[in-house]
Design a protein around this motif. Sequence first.
Motif, PDB file in Angstrom:
ATOM      1  N   GLU A 408      21.644   1.344 -18.859  1.00 61.68           N
ATOM      2  CA  GLU A 408      21.692   0.107 -18.093  1.00 61.68           C
ATOM      3  C   GLU A 408      21.368   0.403 -16.635  1.00 61.68           C
ATOM      4  O   GLU A 408      21.779   1.429 -16.092  1.00 61.68           O
ATOM      5  CB  GLU A 408      23.080  -0.537 -18.190  1.00 61.68           C
ATOM      6  N   LEU A 409      20.654  -0.526 -16.019  1.00 67.22           N
ATOM      7  CA  LEU A 409      20.301  -0.376 -14.609  1.00 67.22           C
ATOM      8  C   LEU A 409      21.527  -0.672 -13.754  1.00 67.22           C
ATOM      9  O   LEU A 409      22.118  -1.759 -13.868  1.00 67.22           O
ATOM     10  CB  LEU A 409      19.176  -1.345 -14.256  1.00 67.22           C
ATOM     11  N   PRO A 410      21.958   0.255 -12.920  1.00 67.30           N
ATOM     12  CA  PRO A 410      23.120  -0.007 -12.065  1.00 67.30           C
ATOM     13  C   PRO A 410      22.834  -1.172 -11.112  1.00 67.30           C
ATOM     14  O   PRO A 410      21.763  -1.228 -10.502  1.00 67.30           O
ATOM     15  CB  PRO A 410      23.301   1.306 -11.294  1.00 67.30           C
ATOM     16  N   LYS A 411      23.787  -2.085 -11.004  1.00 66.15           N
ATOM     17  CA  LYS A 411      23.597  -3.201 -10.075  1.00 66.15           C
ATOM     18  C   LYS A 411      23.660  -2.706  -8.644  1.00 66.15           C
ATOM     19  O   LYS A 411      22.832  -3.082  -7.807  1.00 66.15           O
ATOM     20  CB  LYS A 411      24.674  -4.266 -10.324  1.00 66.15           C
ATOM     21  N   ARG A 412      24.670  -1.877  -8.363  1.00 65.42           N
ATOM     22  CA  ARG A 412      24.798  -1.281  -7.027  1.00 65.42           C
ATOM     23  C   ARG A 412      24.807   0.242  -7.190  1.00 65.42           C
ATOM     24  O   ARG A 412      25.747   0.796  -7.757  1.00 65.42           O
ATOM     25  CB  ARG A 412      26.089  -1.738  -6.345  1.00 65.42           C
ATOM     26  N   LEU A 413      23.762   0.865  -6.723  1.00 65.26           N
ATOM     27  CA  LEU A 413      23.644   2.325  -6.851  1.00 65.26           C
ATOM     28  C   LEU A 413      23.841   2.968  -5.485  1.00 65.26           C
ATOM     29  O   LEU A 413      23.160   2.615  -4.515  1.00 65.26           O
ATOM     30  CB  LEU A 413      22.267   2.713  -7.398  1.00 65.26           C
ATOM     31  N   LEU A 414      24.773   3.901  -5.420  1.00 63.12           N
ATOM     32  CA  LEU A 414      24.998   4.686  -4.210  1.00 63.12           C
ATOM     33  C   LEU A 414      24.312   6.033  -4.382  1.00 63.12           C
ATOM     34  O   LEU A 414      24.557   6.736  -5.365  1.00 63.12           O
ATOM     35  CB  LEU A 414      26.501   4.883  -3.989  1.00 63.12           C
ATOM     36  N   VAL A 415      23.447   6.379  -3.460  1.00 65.53           N
ATOM     37  CA  VAL A 415      22.745   7.666  -3.501  1.00 65.53           C
ATOM     38  C   VAL A 415      23.266   8.528  -2.367  1.00 65.53           C
ATOM     39  O   VAL A 415      23.142   8.171  -1.188  1.00 65.53           O
ATOM     40  CB  VAL A 415      21.220   7.485  -3.378  1.00 65.53           C
ATOM     41  N   LEU A 416      23.860   9.651  -2.723  1.00 65.82           N
ATOM     42  CA  LEU A 416      24.336  10.605  -1.713  1.00 65.82           C
ATOM     43  C   LEU A 416      23.246  11.640  -1.473  1.00 65.82           C
ATOM     44  O   LEU A 416      22.910  12.414  -2.373  1.00 65.82           O
ATOM     45  CB  LEU A 416      25.608  11.311  -2.193  1.00 65.82           C
ATOM     46  N   GLY A 417      22.680  11.658  -0.277  1.00 66.08           N
ATOM     47  CA  GLY A 417      21.668  12.646   0.054  1.00 66.08           C
ATOM     48  C   GLY A 417      20.382  12.000   0.546  1.00 66.08           C
ATOM     49  O   GLY A 417      19.891  11.047  -0.060  1.00 66.08           O
ATOM     50  N   GLY A 418      19.858  12.550   1.635  1.00 64.73           N
ATOM     51  CA  GLY A 418      18.642  11.995   2.228  1.00 64.73           C
ATOM     52  C   GLY A 418      17.473  12.935   2.160  1.00 64.73           C
ATOM     53  O   GLY A 418      16.549  12.846   2.974  1.00 64.73           O
ATOM     54  N   GLY A 419      17.482  13.850   1.171  1.00 65.93           N
ATOM     55  CA  GLY A 419      16.355  14.751   0.985  1.00 65.93           C
ATOM     56  C   GLY A 419      15.293  14.122   0.098  1.00 65.93           C
ATOM     57  O   GLY A 419      15.349  12.928  -0.236  1.00 65.93           O
ATOM     58  N   PRO A 420      14.299  14.905  -0.322  1.00 62.48           N
ATOM     59  CA  PRO A 420      13.220  14.370  -1.151  1.00 62.48           C
ATOM     60  C   PRO A 420      13.698  13.708  -2.443  1.00 62.48           C
ATOM     61  O   PRO A 420      13.241  12.619  -2.799  1.00 62.48           O
ATOM     62  CB  PRO A 420      12.373  15.610  -1.452  1.00 62.48           C
ATOM     63  N   ILE A 421      14.639  14.361  -3.164  1.00 60.56           N
ATOM     64  CA  ILE A 421      15.125  13.782  -4.421  1.00 60.56           C
ATOM     65  C   ILE A 421      15.843  12.466  -4.158  1.00 60.56           C
ATOM     66  O   ILE A 421      15.621  11.458  -4.840  1.00 60.56           O
ATOM     67  CB  ILE A 421      16.050  14.773  -5.154  1.00 60.56           C
ATOM     68  N   GLY A 422      16.709  12.456  -3.146  1.00 53.26           N
ATOM     69  CA  GLY A 422      17.439  11.239  -2.818  1.00 53.26           C
ATOM     70  C   GLY A 422      16.524  10.097  -2.429  1.00 53.26           C
ATOM     71  O   GLY A 422      16.720   8.950  -2.846  1.00 53.26           O
ATOM     72  N   CYS A 423      15.492  10.387  -1.635  1.00 55.44           N
ATOM     73  CA  CYS A 423      14.566   9.339  -1.184  1.00 55.44           C
ATOM     74  C   CYS A 423      13.713   8.818  -2.339  1.00 55.44           C
ATOM     75  O   CYS A 423      13.507   7.604  -2.479  1.00 55.44           O
ATOM     76  CB  CYS A 423      13.676   9.872  -0.069  1.00 55.44           C
ATOM     77  N   GLU A 424      13.205   9.719  -3.163  1.00 58.61           N
ATOM     78  CA  GLU A 424      12.375   9.290  -4.293  1.00 58.61           C
ATOM     79  C   GLU A 424      13.154   8.389  -5.240  1.00 58.61           C
ATOM     80  O   GLU A 424      12.679   7.310  -5.635  1.00 58.61           O
ATOM     81  CB  GLU A 424      11.855  10.509  -5.052  1.00 58.61           C
ATOM     82  N   LEU A 425      14.350   8.822  -5.618  1.00 56.23           N
ATOM     83  CA  LEU A 425      15.119   8.057  -6.599  1.00 56.23           C
ATOM     84  C   LEU A 425      15.705   6.783  -5.994  1.00 56.23           C
ATOM     85  O   LEU A 425      15.854   5.769  -6.690  1.00 56.23           O
ATOM     86  CB  LEU A 425      16.207   8.933  -7.206  1.00 56.23           C
ATOM     87  N   SER A 426      16.029   6.799  -4.711  1.00 52.90           N
ATOM     88  CA  SER A 426      16.489   5.570  -4.054  1.00 52.90           C
ATOM     89  C   SER A 426      15.412   4.499  -4.132  1.00 52.90           C
ATOM     90  O   SER A 426      15.681   3.338  -4.489  1.00 52.90           O
ATOM     91  CB  SER A 426      16.828   5.852  -2.584  1.00 52.90           C
TER      92      SER A 426
END
Length: 725
Positions: A408-426
Amino acid sequence: MSLKKLLLLLVIIALFASAFAFDLTQYLSLDVLKEKQQQLNQLFVDYPFTVFAVYFVIYVASTALSLPGATILTLGAGAIFGLGWGLLLASLAASLGAFLAFLSARFILHDWVQEKFGDRLSAINRGMERDGAFYLLSLRLVPLFPFFVINLVMGLTKIKAWTFYWVSQVGMLLGTAVYVNAGTQLAQISSLGDVVSADLIGAFVLLGVFPLVAKAVLAFLKRRKAFKGYKKPKSFDNNLVVIGAGSAGLVSAYIAATVKAKVTLIEKHKMGGDCLNTGCVPSKALLHVAELAHNARNASSAGVHVGEVSVDFKQVMQQVKSVIKDIEPHDSVERYTNLGVNVEQGDARIVSPWEVEVTSNVGGKSETKRITTRSIIIATGAKPLVPDFEGLDKVDYVTSDTLWELEELPKRLLVLGGGPIGCELSQAFQRLGSQVTQVEMAERLMGPEDADTVELLTRRLTAEGIDIKLNHKALRFEQHNGESVLIAEHTVDNQNADQSKDVEIPFDKVLIALGRQPNITGFGLEELGVQTNKTVSTNELLQTNFPNIYACGDVAGPYQLTHVASHQAWYASVNALFDPFKTFRTDYSVIPWVTYTSPQVANVGLTEQQAKKADKPYEVTEYDISELDRAIADDSAYGRVKVLTKPGKDELLGVNIVGPQAGELLAEYVLAMKHGIGLNKILGTIHSYPTLAEANKYVAGEWKRANAPQKLLTWVEKFHRWRRS
């Protein structure tokens, strides 16, 4: 060249020329020395300290200026002062003169040579820093090499000045003693050939080989010490065992099989490693689907109306898994078996430098077998770093490894991290329909990137609706009325003082994207004594402290990139198979890296902040992609190309591209930097129109305009004016 360097060079040239102009070198001959010996001996008896000092100064000056006649001066030292005092004088004077010549060459030419040829000399510089004393000692012991050439050339390298001096003092001592001793019997010498016979030269040559032999012996003793306590098998089942079937392991095994070595590849989980199963492949497939959704929502601006866009997340994840399945055959057991690789699926454990135990599950039963090998490559990769946050076990969290099981697609997703992986997936989840909050403890995203690069990316991510919270340090997770909440410390920088406060950030699911940590435990490294420091410690050959055990890929670092893992694998496998007959030092001189957000961020060479930190002079040239015809036609006119060059030259130091297909555009610069191609040649290369690749040509044109020869153009303008008259 600075004024001080120019003045010193002129002084040296003037002194050198004067020695010949006034024919001073006529006194540095064997006939003159024999003719004047009695007079010089008498002067030494009458004025011992004065004659000793004057002779010392003449010797030093002659050596420092690289004048011919050092051999005669050495014979003279023995003839005038005897063996003891003569050897002392000649040894000290020769070393001091050589040192002055060395310092002069270093002061005048070193920086220029290193700046102009630094990339080509990088391997030599590393070799001199590591083994310079051995090489210099070998050259000093062999009288076949002109010492003045050694003095000048060594000044252009990065060998330490003190190392040069003491090695020269020691290395020249024996040869100096031979000539000084011969000088005590000067009357019996009719030519310099009487001093050094062919046998003596041969002995010196053998002696010159001694430092290199000593180096080899030390390496042998080091190997023997590493293997102490372990019994080496008389024969081996394999030439190479590779542990881990990710990018590094697969390439290592492939190369070994290609050169007809017997190789065993061990994988305990899935072939293809993280890149295929949880990393590069699924993330890029997800980014592709997210881009389709994004483009569909924004197609109406171009006149294409597709109605309401909805995302079937289960089908999206099925598409991702379908992509993995389509690529799986490239990395499969069947393919590698057909290539000649023996593939073992199970847990590997290194039990000795030449033995690996493999534990497999066969028919529901655990079976262990031991295989022997000449060399081992550790390619066990890395895993997501998950800090021990308070309350993390009470919330629903995923990592880049586990998010692919979401249904299921999260309604509110919190992404911890501002590196390449964090930015791509955000960006991917925001485009798929989640409301993404991205938390970064630093003052900006993508810390290693230049500030202007990050600004371009941040502006686009924010415009798409991602809530980016900078200067927020995650502290703990809590449950508030059944809702998951992150408690973060938010720091606000003021002119007076730093102020911080705790803030609450609610979410439904959290993605931990705080980097990756190498897999260095669980397969015998600790018990064997393989040295580790966050990663497996390796040298330039990718050897561990056990010379036949190598490591490459994420487990070795320093770059956690799939293409670097493959790059390292070539060096590790070739060195493991052919050492000690032939080895190669790993080359990291031109490493590209790409972040696959939209716009993409691509780099090769130095970033601007790296150049500043290294205090390396550079010029910046930029081209705005919003002016590129193809980008305008594709409705992707956003970003820029930035190149760093040596001041006043077209030689590339680094390239940063923010824009559509930046990773593809970068390839031209990677090729250019690898093979020394400058902006002038890129400018002179035809690029198809209309293409995004034209941006590379246009930025070269910007550089050309900024570096146009204005004085010459002034004269050309006058020429054209004359032709019109």
